[in-house]
Design a protein around this motif. Sequence first.
Motif, mmCIF file in Angstrom:
data_model
loop_
_atom_site.group_PDB
_atom_site.id
_atom_site.type_symbol
_atom_site.label_atom_id
_atom_site.label_comp_id
_atom_site.label_asym_id
_atom_site.label_seq_id
_atom_site.Cartn_x
_atom_site.Cartn_y
_atom_site.Cartn_z
ATOM 1 N N LYS A 89 0.827 -1.209 0.000
ATOM 2 C CA LYS A 89 0.000 0.000 0.000
ATOM 3 C C LYS A 89 0.862 1.260 0.000
ATOM 4 N N ALA A 90 0.403 2.268 -0.727
ATOM 5 C CA ALA A 90 1.097 3.559 -0.691
ATOM 6 C C ALA A 90 1.134 4.090 0.741
ATOM 7 N N GLN A 91 2.193 4.815 1.071
ATOM 8 C CA GLN A 91 2.398 5.319 2.447
ATOM 9 C C GLN A 91 2.456 6.854 2.450
ATOM 10 N N ILE A 96 12.962 5.838 -1.006
ATOM 11 C CA ILE A 96 11.615 6.144 -0.519
ATOM 12 C C ILE A 96 10.626 5.582 -1.538
ATOM 13 N N GLU A 97 9.730 4.720 -1.041
ATOM 14 C CA GLU A 97 8.899 3.923 -1.946
ATOM 15 C C GLU A 97 7.416 4.214 -1.760
ATOM 16 N N CYS A 98 6.732 4.431 -2.868
ATOM 17 C CA CYS A 98 5.271 4.535 -2.900
ATOM 18 C C CYS A 98 4.712 5.571 -1.937
ATOM 19 N N HIS A 118 12.764 -6.319 -14.111
ATOM 20 C CA HIS A 118 11.743 -7.031 -14.884
ATOM 21 C C HIS A 118 10.563 -6.133 -15.232
ATOM 22 N N ASP A 119 10.217 -5.230 -14.311
ATOM 23 C CA ASP A 119 9.083 -4.328 -14.554
ATOM 24 C C ASP A 119 9.411 -3.345 -15.677
ATOM 25 N N MET A 120 10.573 -2.706 -15.556
ATOM 26 C CA MET A 120 10.892 -1.607 -16.489
ATOM 27 C C MET A 120 11.205 -2.125 -17.889
HETATM 28 N N1 LIG Z 1 7.982 -6.685 -9.611
HETATM 29 C C1 LIG Z 1 8.085 -5.962 -8.505
HETATM 30 N N2 LIG Z 1 8.212 -4.633 -8.609
HETATM 31 C C2 LIG Z 1 8.318 -3.851 -7.509
HETATM 32 O O1 LIG Z 1 8.456 -2.607 -7.650
HETATM 33 C C3 LIG Z 1 8.298 -4.471 -6.241
HETATM 34 C C4 LIG Z 1 8.186 -5.877 -6.184
HETATM 35 N N3 LIG Z 1 8.061 -6.598 -7.318
HETATM 36 N N4 LIG Z 1 8.195 -6.540 -5.003
HETATM 37 C C5 LIG Z 1 8.568 -5.821 -3.817
HETATM 38 C C6 LIG Z 1 8.005 -4.479 -3.837
HETATM 39 C C7 LIG Z 1 6.505 -4.477 -3.809
HETATM 40 N N5 LIG Z 1 6.221 -3.322 -4.603
HETATM 41 C C8 LIG Z 1 4.945 -2.942 -4.978
HETATM 42 C C9 LIG Z 1 4.051 -3.854 -5.448
HETATM 43 C C10 LIG Z 1 2.792 -3.469 -5.827
HETATM 44 C C11 LIG Z 1 2.409 -2.154 -5.667
HETATM 45 C C12 LIG Z 1 1.032 -1.810 -6.065
HETATM 46 O O2 LIG Z 1 0.366 -2.539 -6.710
HETATM 47 N N6 LIG Z 1 0.592 -0.654 -5.651
HETATM 48 C C13 LIG Z 1 -0.711 -0.189 -6.017
HETATM 49 C C14 LIG Z 1 -1.219 0.788 -5.002
HETATM 50 C C15 LIG Z 1 -1.579 0.103 -3.741
HETATM 51 C C16 LIG Z 1 -2.370 0.964 -2.806
HETATM 52 O O3 LIG Z 1 -1.889 2.015 -2.394
HETATM 53 O O4 LIG Z 1 -3.471 0.551 -2.475
HETATM 54 C C17 LIG Z 1 -0.622 0.504 -7.361
HETATM 55 O O5 LIG Z 1 -1.686 0.666 -7.949
HETATM 56 O O6 LIG Z 1 0.472 0.871 -7.828
HETATM 57 C C18 LIG Z 1 3.298 -1.223 -5.178
HETATM 58 C C19 LIG Z 1 4.579 -1.619 -4.825
HETATM 59 C C20 LIG Z 1 7.397 -2.659 -5.023
HETATM 60 N N7 LIG Z 1 8.336 -3.750 -5.062
#
Ligand SMILES: Nc1nc(=O)c2c([nH]1)NC[C@@H]1CN(c3ccc(C(=O)N[C@@H](CCC(=O)O)C(=O)O)cc3)CN21
Length: 377
Positions: free
Chosen positions: A214-216, A243-245, A279-281
């Motif tokens: 979840k975003a923080q 700093i993440e999300c 892998h994502d990018m």
């Molecule tokens: N493939 C991958 N990429 C990542 O960036 C990553 C991982 N795995 N694993 C470890 C963490 C987990 N991460 C993640 C995974 C999913 C979201 C995600 O789906 N976020 C939602 C918002 C969630 C909310 O705030 O409710 C989004 O819509 O982006 C975010 C960070 C980042 N990291």
Amino acid sequence: MNSARSRVALGARLVREHGKEISPARAAAAATAGRRWASTEAPKTSAASSGPRITAAPAPPHKNITLHSLATKVRKGQPISMVTAYDYPSAVHVDKAGIDILLVGDSLGMVELGFDTTLPVTLDDMIHHGKAVARGCRRPLLVIDLPFGTFETSPQQAAQSAIRVMKETNFDAVKVEGGRQRLPNIEAILDCGIACMGHIGLTPQSYSSLGGFKAQGRTAAAAYELIKDAEALQETGCFALVIECVPAAVADQVAKAVDIPVIGIGAGPHTDGQVLVFHDMLGMMQHYHHAEFTPLFCKQYATVGHTIQNGLADYKRDVEERRFPSMEYSPYKISDAELATFMDMVASHNETKQRLASDGQVKSAADDIDNENIKVY
Ligand SMILES: Nc1nc(=O)c2c([nH]1)NC[C@@H]1CN(c3ccc(C(=O)N[C@@H](CCC(=O)O)C(=O)O)cc3)CN21
Ligand SMILES: CC(C)C(=O)C(=O)O
């Protein structure tokens, strides 16, 4: 922090306290760790017609990224590029691309090992992948995650895990998730002379207590906690922070609050650098399980997964339709004379086989053939 601001404090405490930066000793130490450098020659294609078609890659620039060169870069207002990698080939790619920081993240549990979270990843997993990465890399600063369960329970546990990782992988620094609640553990790592990167905001190892990825920092109070965490981590001696999300405006203020580089992921454009998962990018995730975890904040710079799928499908079709291998891909030659002798041997072998079969001795045919054709050897 905004690029215009001075970054003199970068790693300063670490360098002061431990006498010297981490990376200058790396080339020498790398030799003992078996790190294999790329060729330093210009690209060339093998001219030998019978040899494999291997193109030698140009080596990356020789200058390693160190804590000091990172500080200089930030001082000059140049953003830091960072990406994850988990194995030898991806490390070679990251190195060649001139990325500043390579992170062996515990996200490897998800993108390489197929787990749903990062929680099952072990120190052995990290070391295994870290060693492979180190063999493919010379230029980037190498940072490796301490995985869940290897640093939280005591400062001693944190120090022991960090020492083991550093000894076995020959990396430059570790990364540890968590803010002020991890300060004693981080301090213990720093006290061992190990450079440490902090990680705040979404800390995926807290998946359980956060209730998901979840975003923080989305309330004033939570965002303010992030500022205090960042300041504490800097004060303790972390050389940089991930700093993440978090909302972009919050990451902006966190970056402004500290002098050390703040590297964002899903944290907007105002940080000192950016990090993404390899892998994502590169658009590698075709599997539903992986696609599910490709975050929305990730920009795809390639569609490598489609390229891989197309390659595999083409190969399968070629094999099934007997288009591969053509003679072009059958490079091993036999002289006409050897071939003629061989064909005589086969003919004689087949005659013997037929004779024995018609004599009803099929079962022992192989032995008899060997005896009769002893001249073959
Ligand atoms: N493939 C991958 N990429 C990542 O960036 C990553 C991982 N795995 N694993 C470890 C963490 C987990 N991460 C993640 C995974 C999913 C979201 C995600 O789906 N976020 C939602 C918002 C969630 C909310 O705030 O409710 C989004 O819509 O982006 C975010 C960070 C980042 N990291
Ligand atoms: C997403 C990055 C920052 C990370 O911590 C990881 O790859 O584990």
